[in-house]
Design a protein around this motif. Sequence first.
Motif, PDB file in Angstrom:
ATOM      1  N   LEU A   1     -25.825   9.384   1.853  1.00  0.00           N
ATOM      2  CA  LEU A   1     -26.560   9.673   3.086  1.00  0.00           C
ATOM      3  C   LEU A   1     -26.287  11.094   3.567  1.00  0.00           C
ATOM      4  O   LEU A   1     -27.194  11.788   4.021  1.00  0.00           O
ATOM      5  CB  LEU A   1     -26.212   8.656   4.167  1.00  0.00           C
TER       6      LEU A   1
ATOM      7  N   ILE B   1     -30.596   5.691  -2.271  1.00  0.00           N
ATOM      8  CA  ILE B   1     -30.633   6.528  -1.076  1.00  0.00           C
ATOM      9  C   ILE B   1     -31.231   7.904  -1.373  1.00  0.00           C
ATOM     10  O   ILE B   1     -32.034   8.421  -0.606  1.00  0.00           O
ATOM     11  CB  ILE B   1     -29.219   6.652  -0.469  1.00  0.00           C
TER      12      ILE B   1
ATOM     13  N   ARG C   1     -28.234  13.308   1.388  1.00  0.00           N
ATOM     14  CA  ARG C   1     -29.668  13.197   1.715  1.00  0.00           C
ATOM     15  C   ARG C   1     -29.995  14.032   2.946  1.00  0.00           C
ATOM     16  O   ARG C   1     -31.020  14.694   2.999  1.00  0.00           O
ATOM     17  CB  ARG C   1     -30.027  11.736   1.942  1.00  0.00           C
TER      18      ARG C   1
ATOM     19  N   LEU D   1     -30.248   2.431   4.716  1.00  0.00           N
ATOM     20  CA  LEU D   1     -30.247   3.875   4.504  1.00  0.00           C
ATOM     21  C   LEU D   1     -29.545   4.623   5.638  1.00  0.00           C
ATOM     22  O   LEU D   1     -29.426   5.845   5.578  1.00  0.00           O
ATOM     23  CB  LEU D   1     -31.680   4.397   4.347  1.00  0.00           C
TER      24      LEU D   1
ATOM     25  N   ARG E   1     -22.325   4.962   0.002  1.00  0.00           N
ATOM     26  CA  ARG E   1     -23.455   5.029   0.943  1.00  0.00           C
ATOM     27  C   ARG E   1     -23.327   6.241   1.856  1.00  0.00           C
ATOM     28  O   ARG E   1     -24.276   6.992   2.047  1.00  0.00           O
ATOM     29  CB  ARG E   1     -23.515   3.758   1.791  1.00  0.00           C
TER      30      ARG E   1
END
Length: 186
Positions: A86, A40, A89, A146, A82
């Motif tokens: 994320l 990711i 990110r 993603l 995840r």
Amino acid sequence: MALSQNDRQLAVLLKNDPARGLEEAVARYGGAVRTICAAILGTDRREEVEEAMADSFVALWQGMERYDPALPIAPYLYGIARRTALGRRRTLGRGAPLQQLPEELEEEDLDLTDQTAAKENARLLRQAVEALPPPDREIFIRRYYLYQKVNDIAARLGLPPKTVENKLCRGRQRLRRELLERGVIL
């Protein structure tokens, strides 16, 4: 799927002796969590990946009160990883290139039959996703692996958001049909 004895022990350890519990969780699931975070965030962002990993394991420990003990720990932790990656990110910006899906996550100790079935299902799912035509494949990966928003995917690919939504809907239907034909139980 019933909780394995190893998961029960780890859950108790995380609640009663967090330091040892986290050490055991990292030893058992660290490789898979690193793979998820790197996919990711990008493999070139080592510090960010390491921080996302650390945050994921802390969130696992903090979330043990909400954890459903009837479920295996791995999927719960992978979901945390995840979401953590994320979130990181989003904080960093969306400029990182789309990473290839990892071939395989490190598997926890499962019953051999369950492990074999899970690997076969993952292989079939990967084949089905990779068989999607462009740009459907990229849209599907960005949305469901993603967790990018439809509007962000549309802007990135220069498509109207409604087109992205339609491609996702048709892609899910196609994947469901193909997976059922290949024997994957949904």
